[in-house]
Design an enzyme around this catalytic site. Sequence first.
Site, PDB file in Angstrom:
ATOM      1  N   SER A 550       0.845  -1.185   0.000  1.00  0.00           N
ATOM      2  CA  SER A 550       0.000   0.000   0.000  1.00  0.00           C
ATOM      3  C   SER A 550       0.888   1.245   0.000  1.00  0.00           C
ATOM      4  O   SER A 550       1.677   1.446  -0.918  1.00  0.00           O
ATOM      5  CB  SER A 550      -0.948  -0.031   1.198  1.00  0.00           C
ATOM      6  N   HIS A 665      -7.970  -5.007  -0.820  1.00  0.00           N
ATOM      7  CA  HIS A 665      -6.684  -4.405  -0.476  1.00  0.00           C
ATOM      8  C   HIS A 665      -5.830  -5.345   0.375  1.00  0.00           C
ATOM      9  O   HIS A 665      -4.613  -5.168   0.460  1.00  0.00           O
ATOM     10  CB  HIS A 665      -6.915  -3.078   0.248  1.00  0.00           C
TER      11      HIS A 665
END
Length: 690
Positions: A550, A665
């Site tokens: 991320s 994610h």
Amino acid sequence: MAKYPLILMTLLGINSSIRAQEDKFQWLEEVDGKRALEFVNAQNKATFEKLSKLKDYQSIYDKTLEISNSSDRIAYPSIYGKYVYNFWKDQRHERGIWRRCTLIDYNNGKMNWETLLDIDALSQKDSVKWVYKGANGLYPSYNRFLIELSNGGGDAVYIKEFDVNTKQFVEGGFQIDEAKGEAGYIDENTLIVSTDFGKGSMTTSGYPNQVKIWKRGTSLKEAQLIYEGKKTDVGSWGGILRTDGKSYVFISRAPSMFTAQKLLWIDNKIVTLDIPDDCSVKGILKGQLIIQLKSDWVVNGQTYANGALLSINFDKLSKGLKEVQLIVQPDEFSSISDVSTTKNQLLVNMLTNVTSKLFIYSFIEGKWADRQVKAPDFGTISLISAHEFSDQYFFQYENFITPSTLYAADAGANTFTAIKSLPSYFDASKYEVKQFKARSKDGTMIPYFIVAAKNMKNDGLNPTLIVAYGGFEVSYQPFYASKYGNTWLDKGGVFVLANIRGGGEFGPKWHQDGIKEKRQNVFDDLFAVSEDLITKKITSPKHLGIMGGSNGGLLVGVAFTQRPDLYNAVVCQVPLLDMQRYNKLLAGASWMGEYGNPDIPEEWAYIQKYSPYQNLKAGMKYPEVFFTTSTRDDRVHPGHARKMVAKMNDMGYKTYYYENTEGGHAGSSTNEQSAKSTALMISYLLMKLK
């Protein structure tokens, strides 16, 4: 471009050649586009065929899956009323089961679990790859819950009302279609809802812009609008604060990632709480609103410093008066990592030099008094769950080589008992943990942990992996390295956790020194740790790798484009990489408080200096980077990783790429998918660094 003439951009120091570059790989932003998926499938096939044939792949996969599915794992508790709830995955329950047992049985180790919802069975019934995302219960009986389910693991969820006594979704009950929203019970027949209500109800970041009250028996379209923020906000959300038997409808309107107006809905009108927009609300106890400051605050002539934990008389605050007390002020080497409340006590988890200490605060005769919990030292304490009807709570202790242990504790008596410990998944007696500090470019000392064999030779030949994040005030703390122990340490690897700026390890300033125009500090910190490891001859560039996901994916993307001389392996997971377009992709606009706005020339001036996608150059000696992402990641767009790979390949650089078709994610939805990803990544690291 028409908005900013070339001469103006030149005066502002903008590199017009970078901004003017045509993005010939933008078609890869079409998440489910035919051509894009053909690209993904070709890359996946090539990477899997190469890495799965390496000698360590199968053993890493098998061991990782064994640990993930082990019945010896800790069943983490969430307390609701007289029950403990738990979500559990294993070999028989690939997508998991939501279950419960009584709190009494859990405390006594007699975990007679009652399965409430089988996600595998539901997925099969609905022909949807459901991923459980959480549950929000009806206070105080908790006989009904609002279940959040994601199709494929993304952040957007469906919300459906569930009866835990009948173990069925409520026929004709509350139900909300897919959105990045949330809902909670005000009472049995009333919800507070923030979701996609239709045209104009979502922000440019893709989050709710409206808060409504929804009555049972009416349609969602009939819900009462009680608050609406601005379309350019990050979002607005509603919830419930409870204290001393009273409930308050609470609204948070976030103009940016790090600021939020705090509002109450009282007597059918909005009341704005006069507290800093950048403070965080930690709960309410004994009529005291608990907040943590992110900047200095002057109240009634007294200055409270950033990082401080304060309490404010809630009743007076709602009437515009401020009666403030200092609970604790962390020093320059400390920060507050977590705060929770039981019925009568305030739990404060402190970090000092990136290790935990737990304190109990009692509000007695209008003053706060503290006691330390004599939990184990030199590791990480995590607050797991606290009981709102008693002073019982659960916490966990772990460090890199000490298996996680769950404790049941009483905040009133300040006692605790071990409930469950993980087995030793690797022989920790062979390893030791050390903490060092490296001097960054501006002189700041950056702490980092090393986990290595006691007999390690400082000959520069040790395969070494640095993991770091450096953003959003997220603290990276020691954790039990069960999977790294088997797959990395036992194969001769050295593991490093770097506590670089941008995180929250030393409070708000540690974060603020790494945002926007100060972002280069974060990258310089990583380079300092890397160079310190090389200077100490723990490793050398040929044997040094980095991993980040991320924001950490952005970190390692910058690292290999700015300093390719330092690394021979890079694992770049679910990353941001195209910082010129990040604010136009999915939730990207919500992060402009962290990175800046690339559409403003003055801010693009510093962003463009590090944006990995824009700073790729031909003829460089880049490492062979391994990129991973998920098709169903609706937070960080998979286009970032896809385009980076396509551009690097077009320049003649070899890359590895794996995109999981689901997982959001998190990258994976099941233990099997997670084990596969781990095996691919560790196999790659061993291939490159040994």
